[in-house]
Scaffold this active site. Sequence first.
Site, short mmCIF file in Angstrom:
data_model
loop_
_atom_site.label_atom_id
_atom_site.label_comp_id
_atom_site.label_asym_id
_atom_site.label_seq_id
_atom_site.Cartn_x
_atom_site.Cartn_y
_atom_site.Cartn_z
N ARG A 301 -19.49 -3.01 2.01
CA ARG A 301 -20.53 -4.01 2.25
C ARG A 301 -21.85 -3.62 1.60
NH1 ARG A 301 -18.88 -5.73 8.49
NH2 ARG A 301 -17.33 -7.27 7.82
N TYR A 441 -17.03 -12.32 -0.09
CA TYR A 441 -16.09 -11.26 0.31
C TYR A 441 -16.76 -10.11 1.06
CZ TYR A 441 -17.04 -8.96 -4.33
OH TYR A 441 -17.60 -8.38 -5.44
N GLU A 442 -15.90 -9.27 1.65
CA GLU A 442 -16.31 -8.19 2.57
C GLU A 442 -17.07 -8.73 3.78
OE1 GLU A 442 -14.86 -5.57 2.18
OE2 GLU A 442 -14.27 -5.80 0.09
N GLY A 443 -16.65 -9.88 4.26
CA GLY A 443 -17.32 -10.53 5.39
C GLY A 443 -18.36 -11.48 4.86
N GLN A 448 -22.15 -11.75 8.37
CA GLN A 448 -23.15 -10.67 8.37
C GLN A 448 -24.33 -11.04 9.25
OE1 GLN A 448 -22.32 -7.82 6.84
NE2 GLN A 448 -20.44 -8.90 6.26
#
Length: 591
Positions: A301, A441-443, A448
């Site tokens: 992240r 991506y990655e949350g 977030q």
Amino acid sequence: MYRAPVSEIAFSLKHVAGLKEALDGERLGDLSEDLVDAILEEAGRFATDQLAPTAEIGDKHGTPLKDGVVTMPPGWKDVYHRWIEGGWNALSGPEAYGGQQLPTMLSVAASEMWAAANMAFGLGPLLTVGAVEALDKHGSQELKDRYLAKLVSGEWMGTMNLTEPQAGSDLNALKARAERRDDGSYRIYGQKIYITFGEHDLTDNIIHLVLARLPDAPAGTRGISLFLVPKFLLDENGAPCVRNDVFCNGIEHKLGIHGSPTCTMIYGDGKHGDEAGAIGWLIGEENRGLACMFTMMNNARLNVGVQGVAVADAAYQKALAYAMDRRQGKAPGDTGEGMSPIIEHPDVQRDLLTMKALTQAARAICHACAHAIDHAHAADGDDARHWQERANLLTPVAKAFSTDVGCQVASIGVQVHGGMGFVEETGAARYMRDARIAPIYEGTNGIQAIDLVMRKLPLSGGQQVAGYIAELRDIANAVTASNREGFGTTGERLSRAIDDLEAATTWLGQAVQAGRQQEALASAQPYLRLFGLAAGGVYLAKGALASDEDARVALCRFAAENLLNETAALKISVIEGAGSLIAARGALTAA
């Protein structure tokens, strides 16, 4: 052509994030400022001279799949091997397995240069670094001894396998399954999608980290385990030999990052091996896989946030060069013959200054997050807990604010190019296309924002965020006390932005504590933007205070007097906008 901004990155690390103070206090071992400068210079040279020329090639060639084999763009394999020969993959890896174990601040600084030069290329190593961290922290000694050295060097690459067709961000719906075997191994079955670098020809083995469920696992995320599944099984000497029962079934055709293979992976359908089932080994404990994977995801992240900074900087460089060369119209005050360079027009100047200010602000937030991670690793006791909480607080902001900035700045870059930005010829459009994946991506950035509001603001009963805001206010007060004429009303504007952040933080804290979850969630996205703008504006001021360069003061003032006005509106959206959002949901499906 992109040129790595080595001096700007070094300044941000040393004088804004706090690297120089840490070096002077010998809190980072025997690392010296000279060594930091040498590493950054060499990384910048490699990014500029070696990586940047491969970006357009990758964008045009893509990653074609034939008979289960992905062919990477021409020249990429040679560049990758020069990259690992230079030791760049091992920059932050554990010393016990051949890594240099350098601070996270240096790792993210180098990552920015790789991503700015060629974002698609930099994605593979980014995930390998995450795999190294997860395996080093949670893997058995046997797994570490067999796999870590090759992953640290970059001789093998690692992947992260979470997403399935029915399970995107919600891993409760994950269906991939694992079965125990008497020899201590497991057999993995299922399908994973959107797997970055899941198949390629850069390395002779690929080490997949895969989330799956055991038959007797509890429901939900409490029943997920993490497994190491190599593309090729190893012989007694640790060399790849027999093909494991895992393969790439398809490649996504994407908006951008065309040089990065995004794969659909099939585990355990019997295509390879004597029996169906991909052979894997447990990382950590059964049913504790999500905690292990988050070690990898938190690393990713921050580095995804750095990708946002990287694309923004590359887009700014291209737009600036174009604006200096392109002539159109007559700028105010220009008495010469012919048309003026468009950089002399105030509207273009505003665009370019906005691009530069947002890029430097986002970079500083990412560097501050990396600084907190390094201090958490170096400290112990309450001090370590404080710095880990600071890193936890800043990670969602670094990821989401910076990737939003990447999209915003790349879009402005297209605008500066005018019609030439909308065609592929100039390359400005590629930055906009590449940047768009990073907020997803990655949350996703919405996730977030939820993480920031629901999990990070309550840290230490709200004292962590309160302490951080107090630190921002100290810097704003220092600007006012400096009495430097060039700052204009910067000190006052920073103080107002911090007031907005504090008021929104207090309101959200009360909403969460009172159980008004729906209101808090409805306000999360504008709050994260508010947080990033306020913190970023203050970090620009911190850099200006640390420098005698008039240009830094001028950029800081521009941001404070032009960009930070948004915080007042965002505060209103946080405090007063949730009710209207909730009430308007029915309008989504209305005719």
